[in-house]
Design an enzyme around this catalytic site. Sequence first.
Site, PDB file in Angstrom:
ATOM      1  N   LYS A  97     -60.117   1.114  15.401  1.00  0.00           N
ATOM      2  CA  LYS A  97     -60.708   0.327  14.326  1.00  0.00           C
ATOM      3  C   LYS A  97     -60.405  -1.188  14.584  1.00  0.00           C
ATOM      4  O   LYS A  97     -58.992  -1.467  14.849  1.00  0.00           O
ATOM      5  CB  LYS A  97     -60.104   0.495  12.945  1.00  0.00           C
ATOM      6  CG  LYS A  97     -60.454  -0.176  11.787  1.00  0.00           C
ATOM      7  CD  LYS A  97     -59.772   0.197  10.701  1.00  0.00           C
ATOM      8  CE  LYS A  97     -59.405  -0.795   9.690  1.00  0.00           C
ATOM      9  NZ  LYS A  97     -58.391  -0.783   8.714  1.00  0.00           N
ATOM     10  N   THR A 207     -53.700   1.811   0.608  1.00  0.00           N
ATOM     11  CA  THR A 207     -52.489   1.140  -0.493  1.00  0.00           C
ATOM     12  C   THR A 207     -52.719   1.945  -1.710  1.00  0.00           C
ATOM     13  O   THR A 207     -51.721   2.408  -2.361  1.00  0.00           O
ATOM     14  CB  THR A 207     -53.027  -0.237  -0.807  1.00  0.00           C
ATOM     15  OG1 THR A 207     -53.064  -1.032   0.228  1.00  0.00           O
ATOM     16  CG2 THR A 207     -51.865  -0.727  -1.885  1.00  0.00           C
TER      17      THR A 207
END
Lengths: 257, 371
Positions: A97, A207
């Site tokens: 990524k 998160t």
Amino acid sequence: MEDQLIIGGTKLNSRLFLGTGKFASYEQIPAAVAASGAQVVTVALRRVDFETPGENMLEYLPEGTVIMPNTSGARNAAEAVRIARIARESGCGNWIKIEVISDQKYLLPDNQETIEATKILAAEGFIVLPYMCPDLMAAKRMVEAGAAAIMPLGAPIGTNRGLKTEELIKILIAEIELPVIVDAGIGRPSEAATAIELGAAAVLVNTAVATADQPVLMAEAFGEAVRAGRKAFLAGLGGTQTFASASSPLTGFLRSE
Amino acid sequence: MSFYELLKKYEPAELQNYLNNSSSQIEKIIPKLTLTELEFLTLLSPKATPFLELMAQNAYLLSLHHFGRNILLYTPLYLADYCVNQCVYCGFNTTNQRKRRQLTLEEVRAEAAAISQTGLKHLLILTGESRKHSSVDYIRDCVKILKEYFTSISIEIYPLETDEYAKLIESGVDGLTIYQEVYHQPTYLELHPAGPKRDYRYRLETPERAAQAGIRTINIGALLGLADWRTEAFYTGLHAQYLLNKFPEIELSLSFPRMRPHSGGYEPTSPVSDQALVQIMLAMRLFLPRAGITISTRESATFRNHLLKLGVTKMSAGSSTVVGGHIDDNSENTGQFEIADQRSVAEIQAAIIKQGYKPIFKDWHPLEDFS
């Protein structure tokens, strides 16, 4: 009909990708992966401690997990390329990524540098998933550069603010043939479901799971939301009406003829 | 505009006037996503003190979302305490009659081996200011050895030129810590009566020279206790924002070091209470939500435990401020200042875990093969 997401030749059973930063312990990670059904997990190479037993995050990932190292810390294409190569040489596989952040104030990705890094790494045989600001022309260039999917942000990373870039993501989904994976900003399962209902191929969440009071339970909730969103997408959402049916139709005259 | 010029826009007397008379409503400022400079100043004012709990709740959530339940651990390594400066508040002051020492490269290796036994991977190396003893070449030779043991090496040494920073970065340094000590220039000149450090502006522009050379992380701060803390904290925040705007690629963090007892016995003129330190930390977190916050072993174990949730991202552990402090019994030598948190790395690690956080040992992977 089989509904499978295929990225870089790998068949994936889950459309939820999980991030591994921000957890209160590494033990929570395999539990969150198991509860959510996630198959692709991203890890920052900068955090992977290959030498210290118990501190190597990779040891905690369940078998069958697709490891997607990310280039967190890269400030430009050259650094992203170096991090990707180190990751591959260290045995993290060939998924990468790309995360190029040249702005530490808002942590927004640098599309220009990301396109550059995508071109180089795709040519080296990496399966490249670039994290990007949702911009159509940049996405098209990433496709040309050899990306395997593109990962536009829903809102600035770590904000839990949801799909603030929804209109732009809809355009990417409509125009880009590669899988579009919404990464960053998703704060709640309902927002993940929305992204998938819109036609996003997958979502990446960190998160919202890692900082929940009960991360494992939240991971499970995200897994269910993504499955529900996909079913809704396949079923075909009924349209919504903005206005009530008009009592004096504007086209009523067409029937009177 | 240079930061020096920017600072001039905020005269201390005007700041004091604003601090005492601002009519802004604190509870409206706290939840805002972006704060203006004057709103940040308001959060440092006496008026904001009754709102510390509200500020803390917001600072906690911001920190949690941006940094997660993670605390990065590092430790300082003192290479030498030779110094030509006369900072009146420092144990290394050149007029201070003391036994001085500089580690040999063999001793550097021994220190590195001892520290790395604790699991730490991030190191901060320190020297006094003495180009004669601690030359850039000496520091570079030390870094080459230390790279074998640590994945991140930061420097807290005397200010260098851009090409000298480039040289150290090339040898494997990735971070810079530099404290202005005092932003208030007249006080700065009083406290630095002689030596190269007396050049206020050269020190002020040090982070910029390192950034131009390509450093990855920068940690700045003011030494609290030397001048009015509200204005010093304000200037520190301004400096951080200036650096973020000018060098957006830098990972920036802040320290709020309070004066500690040291050999020399200088008494802080403007002591900073625990409550004041908390107010500074919270105001800074709300003003710069993504900046790192470093708390060193200058603070006590109990206080550090309490601070954890208020926005701290990085803590030192197992520290010694004595040259050679990890390899031999230095009972006759004194450090730069007294350590308040004497816990071992393992004890600090356990305390962090107990609070529901994960101690992080590695947060950088060197991109070059420096060997």
